[in-house]
Structures are given as structure tokens and as C-alpha cells.
Write an enzyme that holds these catalytic residues in place. Structure first.
Site, PDB file in Angstrom:
ATOM      1  N   CYS A   1       0.822  -1.465   0.052  1.00 38.55           N
ATOM      2  CA  CYS A   1       0.005   0.084   0.071  1.00 38.55           C
ATOM      3  C   CYS A   1       0.716   1.346   0.147  1.00 38.55           C
ATOM      4  CB  CYS A   1      -0.872  -0.181   1.200  1.00 38.55           C
ATOM      5  SG  CYS A   1      -2.458   0.774   0.760  1.00 38.55           S
TER       6      CYS A   1
ATOM      7  N   HIS B   1      -3.696  -5.202   1.514  1.00 39.85           N
ATOM      8  CA  HIS B   1      -2.838  -5.564   2.763  1.00 39.85           C
ATOM      9  C   HIS B   1      -3.250  -7.337   2.998  1.00 39.85           C
ATOM     10  CE1 HIS B   1      -1.768  -1.761   4.276  1.00 39.85           C
ATOM     11  NE2 HIS B   1      -2.913  -1.145   3.472  1.00 39.85           N
TER      12      HIS B   1
ATOM     13  N   GLU C   1      -1.233  -8.989   4.810  1.00 40.57           N
ATOM     14  CA  GLU C   1      -0.807  -9.266   6.359  1.00 40.57           C
ATOM     15  C   GLU C   1      -1.916  -8.846   7.289  1.00 40.57           C
ATOM     16  OE1 GLU C   1      -0.197  -6.468   4.328  1.00 40.57           O
ATOM     17  OE2 GLU C   1      -0.343  -4.781   5.522  1.00 40.57           O
TER      18      GLU C   1
HETATM   19  N1  GLN Z   1      -3.396   6.180   1.097  1.00 41.70           N
HETATM   20  C1  GLN Z   1      -2.339   5.936   1.788  1.00 41.70           C
HETATM   21  C2  GLN Z   1      -1.243   6.651   1.045  1.00 41.70           C
HETATM   22  O1  GLN Z   1      -1.616   7.286   0.007  1.00 41.70           O
HETATM   23  C3  GLN Z   1      -1.954   4.308   1.734  1.00 41.70           C
HETATM   24  C4  GLN Z   1      -2.903   3.628   2.435  1.00 41.70           C
HETATM   25  C5  GLN Z   1      -2.401   2.346   3.195  1.00 41.70           C
HETATM   26  O2  GLN Z   1      -1.352   2.191   3.334  1.00 41.70           O
HETATM   27  N2  GLN Z   1      -3.232   1.504   3.741  1.00 41.70           N
HETATM   28  O3  GLN Z   1      -0.150   6.766   1.385  1.00 41.70           O
END
Ligand code: GLN
Length: 192
Positions: A77, A170, A172
Site C-alpha cells: 500500500c 494488505h 498481512e
Molecule cells: N492512501 C495511503 C497513502 O497514499 C495508503 C493507505 C495504506 O497504506 N493503507 O499513503
């Protein structure tokens, strides 16, 4: 021993996964913490916040760049956003370990978070795993040398380039270990 970048975000849940697959971990907050790690996880969180903290610590940034030449790095992410070559937001640092373009928050806001099954394929492995999408980025473009590691509704949600892996969601948080195993364990240790 796998380092887990612990500046901000959900580094705890990655530690849980590393324990589950019998890999030792080390929290990484400074460049010194990178010595003797065999790989690194850049967790989810807020890529702008992680960037701000990294920009205050140039030697940590340099250390991560140096590590990437030899050891696998897994970003989930926000971690994927940081590993991308571009994410069209100047507030975010792009390490460019993965030759992909990502767009932040493209799967919607926090209230649009959802659980899904994604299909992971790597060599002889083909497996559906459960994941959470939380303000997840989309992978808009993948360039040469980047392999598709997982898809969801025909969109690429995880990629592999050389030894590095980035995933937009995610696994994890739902106790799925496969992506970590592919990144940090030998092919022949994975039985699926
Ligand atoms: N939207 C977040 C970002 O741009 C990432 C979200 C996440 O890591 N769950 O950093």
C-alpha cells in the site's frame, strides 16, 4: 533477519506474519538498523508521512537505496507508493525500485475499504488470498521488466521486479503469508 521500516504505519502486522513464517525481524528506524538485514518491508500507512520522516533522515534513505541493490524489499500500500517510480504527488518520495506508476487513494476513501480475494501467480504457484484494500493505490502503468504477481478484477494489484515486490492492498492484515514467503523465502520452501 528481515527489517521492518517502523517510522509510521502498520509495521506490527508485518512482524506477526514474519513470525508466522519463522523469519526473524528487526525494527528499522535508522540506517544503523539496516546492517545485517536480509530484506526490508515498507509497510502501509500514509506515504506522505513516511516521506516526511524519511526526508529528515537522509542516511536512512541512502541506506534503503543501497540495500535495494542486493536485498529484497516488499512494500504494501503506502510502501508500494514509495517503491514506485512515479505516483504523481510531489509530497511523496519515489524510490523507483519498481518501474510502475501508481495513483494514491484510487480505490476510494477509508469508508470504501473492502475485503477481497486476489489471485497470486508466481511460477508454479497460483493461489487466491484474502486481502484488505484500505485507501489503496492503483497501479496505472507497469513498464518492461515488471511482472504481474497478482490481479483483482483484471487489474494488477501486485508486481514483482527482480527481487522486489509491491502490493496495493494488505494481505498481512488478514494473516496471509504467501506474498511474504515469495519475497523472502526460497521458492522451494513454499508449498502450495
Ligand atoms: N492512501 C495511503 C497513502 O497514499 C495508503 C493507505 C495504506 O497504506 N493503507 O499513503
Amino acid at each position: 533477519m528481515i527489517g521492518v521500516l517502523a517510522l509510521q504505519g502498520n509495521f506490527d502486522s508485518h512482524i506477526k506474519i514474519l513470525k508466522k513464517i519463522n523469519l526473524k525481524h528487526k525494527l528499522v528506524k535508522t540506517s544503523d538498523d539496516l546492517s545485517s538485514v536480509d530484506g526490508l518491508i515498507i509497510p502501509g500507512g500514509e506515504s506522505t508521512t513516511i516521506t516526511n520522516l524519511l526526508r529528515k533522515n537522509q542516511s536512512l534513505m541512502d541506506g534503503i537505496n543501497k540495500l535495494s541493490k542486493k536485498k529484497p524489499i516488499l512494500g504494501s500500500c503506502a510502501g508500494l507508493i514509495l517503491m514506485s517510480k512515479e505516483s504523481n504527488d510531489s509530497r511523496v518520495h519515489n524510490f523507483a525500485f519498481l518501474d510502475v506508476i501508481t495513483s494514491r487513494n484510487a480505490y476510494g476513501r477509508q469508508v470504501h475499504s473492502f475485503e477481497a480475494k486476489i489471485n497470486v501467480t508466481d511460477g508454479s504457484i497460483s493461489s487466491d488470498i484474502d486481502v484488505l484494500f484500505i485507501r489503496a493505490p492503483k497501479i496505472d502503468k507497469i513498464n518492461n521488466d515488471v511482472e504481474v504477481l497478482a490481479t483483482f478484477q483484471e487489474e494488477v494489484v501486485a508486481v514483482k521486479q527482480g527481487i522486489h515486490i509491491g502490493i496495493s492492498c494488505h494481505p498481512e492484515l488478514l494473516n496471509e503469508t504467501l506474498i511474504h514467503e515469495i519475497c523472502f523465502k526460497g521458492k522451494y520452501e513454499i508449498s502450495r
